[in-house]
Design a protein around this motif. Structure first.
Motif, PDB file in Angstrom:
ATOM      1  N   THR A 143       0.859  -1.184   0.000  1.00  0.00           N
ATOM      2  CA  THR A 143       0.000   0.000   0.000  1.00  0.00           C
ATOM      3  C   THR A 143       0.891   1.228   0.000  1.00  0.00           C
ATOM      4  N   ALA A 144       0.846   1.985  -1.074  1.00  0.00           N
ATOM      5  CA  ALA A 144       1.733   3.139  -1.199  1.00  0.00           C
ATOM      6  C   ALA A 144       1.313   4.247  -0.256  1.00  0.00           C
ATOM      7  N   GLY A 145       2.274   5.057   0.107  1.00  0.00           N
ATOM      8  CA  GLY A 145       1.969   6.245   0.892  1.00  0.00           C
ATOM      9  C   GLY A 145       3.078   6.556   1.874  1.00  0.00           C
ATOM     10  N   PRO A 146       3.263   7.840   2.123  1.00  0.00           N
ATOM     11  CA  PRO A 146       2.541   8.978   1.527  1.00  0.00           C
ATOM     12  C   PRO A 146       2.933   9.280   0.072  1.00  0.00           C
ATOM     13  N   GLY A 147       3.988   8.627  -0.447  1.00  0.00           N
ATOM     14  CA  GLY A 147       4.342   8.840  -1.845  1.00  0.00           C
ATOM     15  C   GLY A 147       3.393   8.125  -2.786  1.00  0.00           C
ATOM     16  N   LEU A 148       3.477   8.469  -4.067  1.00  0.00           N
ATOM     17  CA  LEU A 148       2.597   7.896  -5.072  1.00  0.00           C
ATOM     18  C   LEU A 148       3.227   6.656  -5.694  1.00  0.00           C
ATOM     19  N   LEU A 149       2.392   5.735  -6.138  1.00  0.00           N
ATOM     20  CA  LEU A 149       2.839   4.525  -6.822  1.00  0.00           C
ATOM     21  C   LEU A 149       2.113   4.429  -8.152  1.00  0.00           C
ATOM     22  N   THR A 150       2.893   4.404  -9.235  1.00  0.00           N
ATOM     23  CA  THR A 150       2.332   4.280 -10.576  1.00  0.00           C
ATOM     24  C   THR A 150       2.910   3.031 -11.224  1.00  0.00           C
ATOM     25  N   ARG A 151       2.044   2.103 -11.591  1.00  0.00           N
ATOM     26  CA  ARG A 151       2.499   0.881 -12.241  1.00  0.00           C
ATOM     27  C   ARG A 151       2.643   1.094 -13.747  1.00  0.00           C
ATOM     28  N   LEU A 152       3.779   0.669 -14.288  1.00  0.00           N
ATOM     29  CA  LEU A 152       4.019   0.725 -15.720  1.00  0.00           C
ATOM     30  C   LEU A 152       4.224  -0.701 -16.219  1.00  0.00           C
ATOM     31  N   THR A 153       3.425  -1.132 -17.174  1.00  0.00           N
ATOM     32  CA  THR A 153       3.580  -2.471 -17.723  1.00  0.00           C
ATOM     33  C   THR A 153       4.692  -2.445 -18.770  1.00  0.00           C
ATOM     34  N   GLY A 154       5.700  -3.285 -18.561  1.00  0.00           N
ATOM     35  CA  GLY A 154       6.832  -3.266 -19.478  1.00  0.00           C
ATOM     36  C   GLY A 154       7.530  -4.604 -19.549  1.00  0.00           C
ATOM     37  N   ASP A 155       8.618  -4.628 -20.288  1.00  0.00           N
ATOM     38  CA  ASP A 155       9.403  -5.841 -20.491  1.00  0.00           C
ATOM     39  C   ASP A 155      10.837  -5.408 -20.752  1.00  0.00           C
ATOM     40  N   ILE A 156      11.724  -5.637 -19.795  1.00  0.00           N
ATOM     41  CA  ILE A 156      13.093  -5.128 -19.937  1.00  0.00           C
ATOM     42  C   ILE A 156      13.860  -5.815 -21.052  1.00  0.00           C
ATOM     43  N   THR A 157      13.365  -6.934 -21.561  1.00  0.00           N
ATOM     44  CA  THR A 157      14.061  -7.602 -22.664  1.00  0.00           C
ATOM     45  C   THR A 157      13.813  -6.898 -23.992  1.00  0.00           C
ATOM     46  N   ARG A 158      12.961  -5.853 -24.002  1.00  0.00           N
ATOM     47  CA  ARG A 158      12.664  -5.113 -25.225  1.00  0.00           C
ATOM     48  C   ARG A 158      13.234  -3.697 -25.131  1.00  0.00           C
ATOM     49  N   PRO A 159      13.665  -3.135 -26.254  1.00  0.00           N
ATOM     50  CA  PRO A 159      14.152  -1.751 -26.230  1.00  0.00           C
ATOM     51  C   PRO A 159      13.111  -0.815 -25.634  1.00  0.00           C
ATOM     52  N   GLY A 160      13.588   0.176 -24.907  1.00  0.00           N
ATOM     53  CA  GLY A 160      12.671   1.101 -24.250  1.00  0.00           C
ATOM     54  C   GLY A 160      11.875   0.458 -23.143  1.00  0.00           C
ATOM     55  N   LEU A 161      12.333  -0.719 -22.698  1.00  0.00           N
ATOM     56  CA  LEU A 161      11.678  -1.514 -21.652  1.00  0.00           C
ATOM     57  C   LEU A 161      10.273  -1.942 -22.061  1.00  0.00           C
ATOM     58  N   GLY A 162       9.969  -1.878 -23.355  1.00  0.00           N
ATOM     59  CA  GLY A 162       8.647  -2.292 -23.822  1.00  0.00           C
ATOM     60  C   GLY A 162       7.527  -1.400 -23.325  1.00  0.00           C
TER      61      GLY A 162
END
Length: 358
Positions: free
Chosen positions: A46-65
């Motif tokens: 549970t995030a807080g007091p800072g914010l948590l933003t999930r980014l869907t990605g894949d580090i095996t792809r350029p730009g992390l997908g």
């Protein structure tokens, strides 16, 4: 501060993410298949007091997908903490190459594009097969990696060092064998040393090649996460340093002595590697040796200790103490959860140090 964390749903990454958000920072959590962030205590983060933003990605792809929108978010990060890695042993070499090496190359591409300071999480076992003291400033000394995992992490850190030479602000944190929580022994993922511990304590392989004075360095996950988080938040002090996140040194003799305190656990017989032959094992033991124990053979023959002078000076933390008691806490938790076999019926006795056994 905004921090992009790769491997944010992993064993170390989730704990780092929790600490950063608890300190009020915004975390861009790069996740692959698992969108849930679960802490080592088993609870969803549970995030807080800072914010948590999930980014869907894949580090095996350029730009992390990442999507175009997420890539713009990532470009605005003040720090990148690269925790993502494959740490399981015995996988095809290409798997380590794609995730640990090419994944690091893609993270470096992102960092170099915006000149974003990077905290890279490696492993102390880039030292390879050697004895003696492994120092924090050392990297490629012509050593032989103990397995494909170590080989890939050596290659990844070499890429990071090259990027640093090209001007990227970098800190490297090298954990040893990451294990359960300092005070409770609790562990979310039974990885690293746990699979071989399970095979040996169940007596599935009774004779193992290893030196009695070989050293296993077990570091609590909270100790690792604390150091990684501090490296990110105090980056000006950490920049350019390599920090060993190490913990409790235990020889195989130490481990055997502690295991002998537990009537329900088998104590393996360690023999000099030169005197061991896998073909001499009983037929029922050989599959367990081949599939599990053989993968850990380098750790049972290395007499290596890790210098941590830079990490101790940076974090103002003394070396870990109480190795035997810590191992007991790890074993107690594994017994209580049934990982090392069905928990015995009666309640365990409690030692003065807080650990228990049956």
């Amino acid at each position: 501060m905004t921090v992009l964390v790769t491997g944010a749903s992993g064993f170390v990454g989730a704990e780092v993410t929790a600490r950063l958000t608890a300190a009020g920072h915004r975390v861009l959590a790069v996740v692959h298949r698992n969108a849930d962030l679960v802490r080592n205590n088993g609870r969803k983060l549970t995030a807080g007091p800072g914010l948590l933003t999930r980014l869907t990605g894949d580090i095996t792809r350029p730009g992390l997908g990442l999507s175009d929108d997420d890539r713009r978010l990532a470009a605005g990060a003040d720090r990148i903490v690269h925790c993502a890695a494959v740490t399981d042993f015995g996988l095809p070499p290409g798997r380590y190459e794609r995730v640990n090496v090419e994944g690091t190359r893609h993270v470096l591409g992102l960092a170099l594009g915006a000149r974003t300071p990077l905290v890279h999480v490696g492993t102390a076992y880039v030292c390879g097969e050697r004895d003696g003291i492994a120092y924090e400033d050392e990297l490629d000394l012509g050593q032989r990696p103990g397995n494909d995992y170590e080989k890939s992490k050596l290659a990844a850190e070499t890429l990071v060092r090259k990027a640093a030479a090209d001007g990227l602000p970098v800190t490297v944190v090298r954990p040893s064998i990451v294990t359960g929580a300092t005070r409770t022994g609790r562990v979310r993922d039974h990885k690293t040393v746990y699979p071989v511990l399970r095979v040996l304590t169940r007596g599935l392989v009774r004779t193992v090649p290893g030196h009695h004075d070989a050293v296993l360095d077990l570091v609590p996950v909270d100790r690792v996460a604390d150091l990684v988080t501090e490296a990110a938040t105090r980056f000006r002090d950490a920049e350019g340093r390599t920090l060993h996140a190490v913990g409790h040194e235990l020889t195989l003799r130490d481990m055997s002595d502690v295991l002998a305190e537990y009537p329900s656990l088998h104590v393996p017989r360690f023999v000099p590697p030169s005197a061991f032959s896998a073909t001499a094992l009983p037929g029922r033991e050989r599959p367990y040796y081949d599939r599990v124990v053989s993968l850990y053979a380098p750790y049972f023959r290395r007499r290596v200790r890790f210098d941590a002078a830079h990490a101790e000076a940076f974090g103002h933390r003394p070396p870990a103490t109480g190795a035997h008691a810590y191992l007991r806490r790890l074993l107690d938790h594994c017994l209580a959860t049934g990982y090392l076999g069905p928990p015995p019926g009666k309640e365990p006795a409690v030692r003065p140090d807080g650990s228990t056994h049956r």
